[in-house]
Scaffold this motif. Structure first.
Motif, PDB file in Angstrom:
ATOM      1  N   LYS A  42       0.816  -1.207   0.000  1.00 20.07           N
ATOM      2  CA  LYS A  42       0.000   0.000   0.000  1.00 20.07           C
ATOM      3  C   LYS A  42       0.860   1.272   0.000  1.00 20.07           C
ATOM      4  O   LYS A  42       0.438   2.303  -0.517  1.00 20.07           O
ATOM      5  CB  LYS A  42      -0.993  -0.020   1.165  1.00 20.07           C
ATOM      6  CG  LYS A  42      -2.068  -1.113   0.940  1.00 20.07           C
ATOM      7  CD  LYS A  42      -3.310  -0.899   1.750  1.00 20.07           C
ATOM      8  CE  LYS A  42      -4.111   0.279   1.193  1.00 20.07           C
ATOM      9  NZ  LYS A  42      -5.426   0.412   1.847  1.00 20.07           N
ATOM     10  N   THR A  43       2.067   1.178   0.527  1.00 19.44           N
ATOM     11  CA  THR A  43       2.967   2.348   0.437  1.00 19.44           C
ATOM     12  C   THR A  43       3.360   2.603  -1.017  1.00 19.44           C
ATOM     13  O   THR A  43       3.835   3.688  -1.354  1.00 19.44           O
ATOM     14  CB  THR A  43       4.272   2.189   1.263  1.00 19.44           C
ATOM     15  OG1 THR A  43       5.082   1.157   0.669  1.00 19.44           O
ATOM     16  CG2 THR A  43       3.985   1.822   2.716  1.00 19.44           C
ATOM     17  N   LYS A  44       3.184   1.595  -1.863  1.00 21.16           N
ATOM     18  CA  LYS A  44       3.493   1.743  -3.294  1.00 21.16           C
ATOM     19  C   LYS A  44       2.238   2.133  -4.088  1.00 21.16           C
ATOM     20  O   LYS A  44       2.240   2.089  -5.322  1.00 21.16           O
ATOM     21  CB  LYS A  44       4.075   0.430  -3.851  1.00 21.16           C
ATOM     22  CG  LYS A  44       5.378   0.017  -3.196  1.00 21.16           C
ATOM     23  CD  LYS A  44       6.508   0.954  -3.589  1.00 21.16           C
ATOM     24  CE  LYS A  44       7.669   0.858  -2.611  1.00 21.16           C
ATOM     25  NZ  LYS A  44       8.639   1.944  -2.810  1.00 21.16           N
ATOM     26  N   ASN A  45       1.152   2.466  -3.366  1.00 25.65           N
ATOM     27  CA  ASN A  45      -0.098   2.933  -3.993  1.00 25.65           C
ATOM     28  C   ASN A  45      -0.684   1.968  -5.017  1.00 25.65           C
ATOM     29  O   ASN A  45      -1.156   2.396  -6.074  1.00 25.65           O
ATOM     30  CB  ASN A  45       0.118   4.302  -4.641  1.00 25.65           C
ATOM     31  CG  ASN A  45       0.494   5.338  -3.610  1.00 25.65           C
ATOM     32  OD1 ASN A  45      -0.122   5.392  -2.539  1.00 25.65           O
ATOM     33  ND2 ASN A  45       1.516   6.126  -3.888  1.00 25.65           N
ATOM     34  N   VAL A  46      -0.656   0.684  -4.717  1.00 27.25           N
ATOM     35  CA  VAL A  46      -1.254  -0.276  -5.649  1.00 27.25           C
ATOM     36  C   VAL A  46      -2.777  -0.113  -5.625  1.00 27.25           C
ATOM     37  O   VAL A  46      -3.359   0.297  -4.627  1.00 27.25           O
ATOM     38  CB  VAL A  46      -0.857  -1.733  -5.299  1.00 27.25           C
ATOM     39  CG1 VAL A  46       0.651  -1.915  -5.455  1.00 27.25           C
ATOM     40  CG2 VAL A  46      -1.304  -2.114  -3.888  1.00 27.25           C
ATOM     41  N   LYS A  47      -3.419  -0.430  -6.750  1.00 26.09           N
ATOM     42  CA  LYS A  47      -4.885  -0.248  -6.843  1.00 26.09           C
ATOM     43  C   LYS A  47      -5.640  -1.518  -6.480  1.00 26.09           C
ATOM     44  O   LYS A  47      -6.857  -1.489  -6.227  1.00 26.09           O
ATOM     45  CB  LYS A  47      -5.259   0.194  -8.259  1.00 26.09           C
ATOM     46  CG  LYS A  47      -4.974  -0.850  -9.340  1.00 26.09           C
ATOM     47  CD  LYS A  47      -5.399  -0.354 -10.716  1.00 26.09           C
ATOM     48  CE  LYS A  47      -5.021  -1.384 -11.779  1.00 26.09           C
ATOM     49  NZ  LYS A  47      -5.354  -0.927 -13.150  1.00 26.09           N
ATOM     50  N   ALA A  48      -4.942  -2.644  -6.465  1.00 27.48           N
ATOM     51  CA  ALA A  48      -5.556  -3.940  -6.137  1.00 27.48           C
ATOM     52  C   ALA A  48      -4.440  -4.899  -5.759  1.00 27.48           C
ATOM     53  O   ALA A  48      -3.268  -4.637  -6.045  1.00 27.48           O
ATOM     54  CB  ALA A  48      -6.318  -4.481  -7.340  1.00 27.48           C
ATOM     55  N   ILE A  49      -4.823  -6.008  -5.105  1.00 31.20           N
ATOM     56  CA  ILE A  49      -3.790  -6.961  -4.675  1.00 31.20           C
ATOM     57  C   ILE A  49      -4.137  -8.381  -5.111  1.00 31.20           C
ATOM     58  O   ILE A  49      -5.290  -8.820  -4.990  1.00 31.20           O
ATOM     59  CB  ILE A  49      -3.585  -6.889  -3.137  1.00 31.20           C
ATOM     60  CG1 ILE A  49      -2.805  -5.608  -2.805  1.00 31.20           C
ATOM     61  CG2 ILE A  49      -2.858  -8.128  -2.590  1.00 31.20           C
ATOM     62  CD1 ILE A  49      -2.607  -5.331  -1.344  1.00 31.20           C
ATOM     63  N   VAL A  50      -3.118  -9.076  -5.626  1.00 29.89           N
ATOM     64  CA  VAL A  50      -3.261 -10.489  -5.967  1.00 29.89           C
ATOM     65  C   VAL A  50      -2.386 -11.294  -5.004  1.00 29.89           C
ATOM     66  O   VAL A  50      -1.165 -11.104  -4.963  1.00 29.89           O
ATOM     67  CB  VAL A  50      -2.820 -10.780  -7.419  1.00 29.89           C
ATOM     68  CG1 VAL A  50      -2.917 -12.269  -7.714  1.00 29.89           C
ATOM     69  CG2 VAL A  50      -3.661  -9.978  -8.406  1.00 29.89           C
ATOM     70  N   VAL A  51      -3.014 -12.164  -4.217  1.00 30.59           N
ATOM     71  CA  VAL A  51      -2.254 -13.047  -3.332  1.00 30.59           C
ATOM     72  C   VAL A  51      -1.830 -14.239  -4.193  1.00 30.59           C
ATOM     73  O   VAL A  51      -2.584 -15.195  -4.367  1.00 30.59           O
ATOM     74  CB  VAL A  51      -3.104 -13.503  -2.133  1.00 30.59           C
ATOM     75  CG1 VAL A  51      -2.263 -14.318  -1.162  1.00 30.59           C
ATOM     76  CG2 VAL A  51      -3.729 -12.313  -1.423  1.00 30.59           C
ATOM     77  N   ALA A  52      -0.610 -14.159  -4.743  1.00 30.23           N
ATOM     78  CA  ALA A  52      -0.164 -15.145  -5.729  1.00 30.23           C
ATOM     79  C   ALA A  52       0.529 -16.317  -5.052  1.00 30.23           C
ATOM     80  O   ALA A  52       1.539 -16.829  -5.529  1.00 30.23           O
ATOM     81  CB  ALA A  52       0.755 -14.488  -6.750  1.00 30.23           C
ATOM     82  N   CYS A  53      -0.023 -16.748  -3.940  1.00 28.28           N
ATOM     83  CA  CYS A  53       0.566 -17.823  -3.139  1.00 28.28           C
ATOM     84  C   CYS A  53      -0.607 -18.631  -2.615  1.00 28.28           C
ATOM     85  O   CYS A  53      -1.519 -18.070  -1.987  1.00 28.28           O
ATOM     86  CB  CYS A  53       1.365 -17.210  -1.988  1.00 28.28           C
ATOM     87  SG  CYS A  53       1.885 -18.387  -0.730  1.00 28.28           S
ATOM     88  N   ASN A  54      -0.603 -19.911  -2.883  1.00 31.06           N
ATOM     89  CA  ASN A  54      -1.732 -20.734  -2.459  1.00 31.06           C
ATOM     90  C   ASN A  54      -1.841 -20.813  -0.945  1.00 31.06           C
ATOM     91  O   ASN A  54      -2.936 -20.766  -0.397  1.00 31.06           O
ATOM     92  CB  ASN A  54      -1.585 -22.150  -3.028  1.00 31.06           C
ATOM     93  CG  ASN A  54      -1.978 -22.215  -4.487  1.00 31.06           C
ATOM     94  OD1 ASN A  54      -3.123 -22.458  -4.822  1.00 31.06           O
ATOM     95  ND2 ASN A  54      -1.024 -21.962  -5.378  1.00 31.06           N
ATOM     96  N   THR A  55      -0.692 -20.929  -0.263  1.00 39.53           N
ATOM     97  CA  THR A  55      -0.730 -21.045   1.195  1.00 39.53           C
ATOM     98  C   THR A  55      -1.319 -19.775   1.812  1.00 39.53           C
ATOM     99  O   THR A  55      -2.196 -19.846   2.679  1.00 39.53           O
ATOM    100  CB  THR A  55       0.690 -21.300   1.749  1.00 39.53           C
ATOM    101  OG1 THR A  55       1.263 -22.408   1.053  1.00 39.53           O
ATOM    102  CG2 THR A  55       0.650 -21.619   3.226  1.00 39.53           C
ATOM    103  N   ALA A  56      -0.853 -18.614   1.351  1.00 43.49           N
ATOM    104  CA  ALA A  56      -1.379 -17.347   1.890  1.00 43.49           C
ATOM    105  C   ALA A  56      -2.844 -17.168   1.506  1.00 43.49           C
ATOM    106  O   ALA A  56      -3.641 -16.675   2.302  1.00 43.49           O
ATOM    107  CB  ALA A  56      -0.536 -16.170   1.397  1.00 43.49           C
TER     108      ALA A  56
END
Lengths: 270, 270
Positions: free
Chosen positions: A64-78
């Motif tokens: 969020k400090t990088k001002n992303v507009k959306a997030i993809v949790v690209a890890c199955n465990t997470a």
């Protein structure tokens, strides 16, 4: 209101999530990506739910400090352990790889028997099973943890008799289950696609959740009115929590672009 | 002034350091031990020097809250990367496993050719080589990283054809080097002693640094006047940074005592 040309934050425990980033770049070429790989604390697969939630929160604070507009949790465990918790705490769209992967497997099975391979954490969480059953409770789901697959991939042993032997053992019980669809439930596993395919045979459809995740991401961004302009010039940034050299080498061996700069940060500060 | 019946703090990235704790219990049965395994951030072997130093500092801060009288860095990677730095910052005796292991190998070699196997971090640091050369610069040291050994041990594949095959490949070049002494330079590796011994043959002496570390620890404690009383009743405490179940199972399979209670802490708070 988020800037629609801002980057999408993508994170994983390490290099595995690059198979998801690669798929996003292929399907949504005008989108920018800010990738974080938690290489100082990899692997996530054998760690507990509480630890994974704590790590995911830190990473989201960083992204969020990088001002992303959306997030993809690209890890199955997470995705399996933390997504339910963190999606309640966040004010931008977020998506994991488990739901899209489960949906794709349900669509592809004809005999209603689906297999899922992944880390210990992903398999024990039974989250794939839960999602599959929420769509169709009559489907039988067979899970199998394959803890050595990640270290074998990270050793570069993608086409190797040792990997063949380990895969044969892990998949032996799976072969007897008469499944027709197998979810590659760890972002490293698409790199072992040919090994797994050879053992399971051509009648079993291998599901790569990364592919379906990129499609779902497209929908989510449109729904929120934050899909990048068609003529946007995408930018890709890569951050890691440990030394960058090893990540760089791996990333450049599997990504469709040349990555010059990788930034190391101290994730524990977030 | 430290209490001579206080515990010795022993730490490792995870379960491997238990082979060192086991040796201390065997040789110094009146000493108490407070063990910390960094199971949330294991493995250390592929991580960078800066990260390992940061982690080691946190762990030492934690162990000092437990009033330990001395510290054993029961991890080759942390000994190789962090010991030089942290021993300058600490006011109690501290010892690693690298120096005692190197000393033992020098004493055992007759043809002045020593092999060393360990994690990528330990081998790349060349610290074993430096210590060996500081004792005898004429000795030839041959190093080889074996990154899959730790995951294979953690999968419990101690006597297994896959482990045999992986070990044969890792040790192939080592066999041509005509060494007569091989340092098991990772605390997990003594658990693969029979596999490594079978490949290297009876003419190669396998050096387990844990054994020599316990001897050196005895000397260090005496030198500082803090050896526990002969009739002291030892206490053993175990702390981990991730969920305790898996650690407990592994610990009870290799330790000479039954471990009932394992305490989980958040190491990032220290």
């Amino acid at each position: 209101m988020n800037d629609k040309n801002a980057a999408i934050g993508v994170f994983d425990s390490g290099v595995g999530g690059l198979t998801v980033a690669r798929e996003i770049i292929r399907q949504l070429p005008e989108e920018s990506i800010t990738y974080f790989g938690d290489t100082a604390r990899v692997p996530y697969g054998s760690k507990s739910k509480d630890t994974i939630i704590r790590y995911s929160r830190q990473i989201i604070r960083f992204l969020k400090t990088k001002n992303v507009k959306a997030i993809v949790v690209a890890c199955n465990t997470a995705s399996a352990f933390a997504l339910d918790t963190i999606e309640k705490e966040i004010d931008i769209p977020i998506i994991g790889v488990v739901k899209p992967g489960a949906k794709s497997a349900v669509e592809s099975t004809k005999n209603k028997r689906i297999g899922i391979i992944g880390t210990e954490g992903t398999i024990k969480s039974e989250l794939y099973t839960q999602y599959i059953h929420s769509i169709d409770p009559e489907i039988t789901v067979v899970g199998k943890a394959c803890p050595l697959f990640v270290p074998l991939v990270e050793e570069g042993m993608l086409h190797d008799s040792v990997t063949d032997e380990v895969a044969s053992r892990y998949l032996e019980s799976m072969k007897e289950e008469n499944i027709d669809s197998l979810i590659l439930g760890c972002t490293h596993y698409p790199l072992l696609r040919s090994t797994v395919g050879k053992i399971m045979g051509p009648e079993v459809n291998l599901v790569n959740p990364a592919y379906e995740t990129a499609i779902s991401l497209d929908g989510l961004l449109r729904q929120n009115g934050i899909r990048a302009d068609k003529d946007a010039k995408p930018e890709y940034e890569f951050y890691v929590s440990d030394a960058e050299e090893k990540f760089k080498e791996f990333a450049n061996s599997i990504m469709p672009l040349h990555i010059e700069k990788i930034n190391q940060i101290n994730i524990e500060e977030y």
